[in-house]
Write a protein that holds these residues in place. Structure first.
Motif, PDB file in Angstrom:
ATOM      1  N   GLY A  74       0.821  -1.201   0.000  1.00  0.00           N
ATOM      2  CA  GLY A  74       0.000   0.000   0.000  1.00  0.00           C
ATOM      3  C   GLY A  74       0.858   1.255   0.000  1.00  0.00           C
ATOM      4  N   GLU A  75       0.267   2.327  -0.454  1.00  0.00           N
ATOM      5  CA  GLU A  75       0.996   3.588  -0.540  1.00  0.00           C
ATOM      6  C   GLU A  75       1.318   4.099   0.860  1.00  0.00           C
ATOM      7  N   ARG A  76       2.547   4.532   1.024  1.00  0.00           N
ATOM      8  CA  ARG A  76       2.971   5.048   2.317  1.00  0.00           C
ATOM      9  C   ARG A  76       2.274   6.382   2.600  1.00  0.00           C
ATOM     10  N   GLY A  77       1.636   6.469   3.770  1.00  0.00           N
ATOM     11  CA  GLY A  77       0.926   7.685   4.139  1.00  0.00           C
ATOM     12  C   GLY A  77       1.856   8.745   4.696  1.00  0.00           C
ATOM     13  N   VAL A  78       1.270   9.916   4.975  1.00  0.00           N
ATOM     14  CA  VAL A  78       2.028  11.021   5.541  1.00  0.00           C
ATOM     15  C   VAL A  78       2.345  10.714   6.995  1.00  0.00           C
ATOM     16  N   THR A  79       3.587  10.927   7.392  1.00  0.00           N
ATOM     17  CA  THR A  79       4.005  10.718   8.773  1.00  0.00           C
ATOM     18  C   THR A  79       4.615  11.998   9.323  1.00  0.00           C
ATOM     19  N   TYR A  80       4.612  12.075  10.647  1.00  0.00           N
ATOM     20  CA  TYR A  80       5.169  13.233  11.335  1.00  0.00           C
ATOM     21  C   TYR A  80       6.147  12.745  12.402  1.00  0.00           C
ATOM     22  N   VAL A  81       7.014  13.666  12.790  1.00  0.00           N
ATOM     23  CA  VAL A  81       7.895  13.394  13.926  1.00  0.00           C
ATOM     24  C   VAL A  81       7.184  13.874  15.184  1.00  0.00           C
ATOM     25  N   MET A  82       7.004  12.974  16.142  1.00  0.00           N
ATOM     26  CA  MET A  82       6.316  13.318  17.382  1.00  0.00           C
ATOM     27  C   MET A  82       7.104  14.399  18.130  1.00  0.00           C
ATOM     28  N   PRO A  83       6.448  15.537  18.424  1.00  0.00           N
ATOM     29  CA  PRO A  83       7.162  16.599  19.143  1.00  0.00           C
ATOM     30  C   PRO A  83       7.321  16.264  20.625  1.00  0.00           C
ATOM     31  N   ASP A  84       8.273  16.926  21.251  1.00  0.00           N
ATOM     32  CA  ASP A  84       8.471  16.793  22.694  1.00  0.00           C
ATOM     33  C   ASP A  84       7.526  17.774  23.380  1.00  0.00           C
ATOM     34  N   LEU A  85       6.509  17.235  24.065  1.00  0.00           N
ATOM     35  CA  LEU A  85       5.473  18.055  24.673  1.00  0.00           C
ATOM     36  C   LEU A  85       5.646  18.219  26.174  1.00  0.00           C
ATOM     37  N   ILE A  86       6.710  17.704  26.736  1.00  0.00           N
ATOM     38  CA  ILE A  86       6.933  17.828  28.175  1.00  0.00           C
ATOM     39  C   ILE A  86       7.066  19.323  28.528  1.00  0.00           C
ATOM     40  N   GLY A  87       6.244  19.749  29.500  1.00  0.00           N
ATOM     41  CA  GLY A  87       6.258  21.145  29.913  1.00  0.00           C
ATOM     42  C   GLY A  87       5.283  22.024  29.176  1.00  0.00           C
ATOM     43  N   VAL A  88       4.563  21.482  28.186  1.00  0.00           N
ATOM     44  CA  VAL A  88       3.580  22.243  27.411  1.00  0.00           C
ATOM     45  C   VAL A  88       2.206  22.052  28.038  1.00  0.00           C
ATOM     46  N   ASN A  89       1.331  23.039  27.872  1.00  0.00           N
ATOM     47  CA  ASN A  89      -0.030  22.916  28.358  1.00  0.00           C
ATOM     48  C   ASN A  89      -0.719  21.745  27.647  1.00  0.00           C
ATOM     49  N   GLY A  90      -1.242  20.793  28.422  1.00  0.00           N
ATOM     50  CA  GLY A  90      -1.806  19.578  27.854  1.00  0.00           C
ATOM     51  C   GLY A  90      -3.025  19.803  26.993  1.00  0.00           C
ATOM     52  N   ASP A  91      -3.961  20.700  27.406  1.00  0.00           N
ATOM     53  CA  ASP A  91      -5.182  20.920  26.630  1.00  0.00           C
ATOM     54  C   ASP A  91      -4.874  21.522  25.274  1.00  0.00           C
ATOM     55  N   ARG A  92      -3.975  22.526  25.244  1.00  0.00           N
ATOM     56  CA  ARG A  92      -3.649  23.160  23.969  1.00  0.00           C
ATOM     57  C   ARG A  92      -2.895  22.187  23.049  1.00  0.00           C
TER      58      ARG A  92
END
Length: 226
Positions: free
Chosen positions: A157-175
């Motif tokens: 199957g065709e490879r879909g779009v992927t992203y690099v998971m950002p480092d969210l430690i210390g960021v507001n969880g809801d936003r």
């Protein structure tokens, strides 16, 4: 005198030619005898033994069909006269018809290869939008030809779009969760943990970790402070 000399000379040549011919015939006969003798085998004594030929023949690429491939007891062993001697006969090399596998799922194709007594030589992969994912798009050799093994090409199957998971430690969880959800990710905020000196709602842990490859639809969990 000249006539007798010529007659004597002709006789010697004729005698020499006959000797050479006789020598050739003797050497040819000896060579043929040696060649035939090298093909001879010693016949073992079978008096008093019960010869049992197993009905199920064994496939063997080296031993021609109809020839004995193995025996029990082995040659050279002593045995009782009343004991049976089992022999297995070769069925010759396997020659199967390769089935048509194009369009079959990978699992179905592998089962058919196994059921037909073939070997899976190799399994290669491509990624294409032109064929259904997980199906066979090519095979070697082609269908309805004789062979003992087959190689398959599977479309992943065709490879879909992927992203690099950002480092969210210390960021507001809801936003952070709202931003990820707009990109098609499934985000859940789990476990409020008190952490001294950290405001409420700040991401303390995340899964996957920053730097991992993620695709839309992948689950992401965030643990925030209370």
């Amino acid at each position: 005198m000249a006539l007798s000399t010529r007659v004597w000379g002709a006789g010697k040549r004729l005698l020499l030619a006959g000797a050479l011919l006789l020598t050739y015939v003797l050497f040819a006969a000896a060579a043929m005898r040696i060649a035939l003798k090298t093909r001879d085998v010693v016949v073992p004594p079978l008096d008093g033994l019960n010869l049992k030929v197993e009905e199920a023949r064994r496939v063997d690429a080296a031993v021609p069909a109809g020839k004995i491939i193995s025996q029990d007891p082995q040659p050279g062993l002593q045995t009782r006269r009343e004991r049976s001697v089992k022999v297995w006969v070769s069925a010759g090399p396997r020659s199967n018809v390769v089935p048509a596998l194009l369009g079959e799922s990978e699992r179905t194709a592998q089962l058919r290869v196994q059921q037909d007594g073939l070997q899976l030589a190799s399994l290669a992969e491509i990624r294409s939008a032109d064929y259904p994912a997980g199906t066979v798009v090519a095979q070697n050799p082609s269908a309805r030809t004789n062979g003992s093994q087959v190689a398959l090409l599977i479309n992943r199957g065709e490879r879909g779009v992927t992203y690099v998971m950002p480092d969210l430690i210390g960021v507001n969880g809801d936003r952070a969760a709202d931003l990820l959800r707009t990109r098609g990710f499934r985000v859940s905020v789990v476990g409020d943990h008190p952490y001294p000196g950290v405001p409420a709602g700040i991401v303390l842990r995340q899964s996957p970790q920053g730097g991992f490859q993620v695709a839309p639809g992948d689950p992401i969990s965030l643990e925030v402070s209370r």
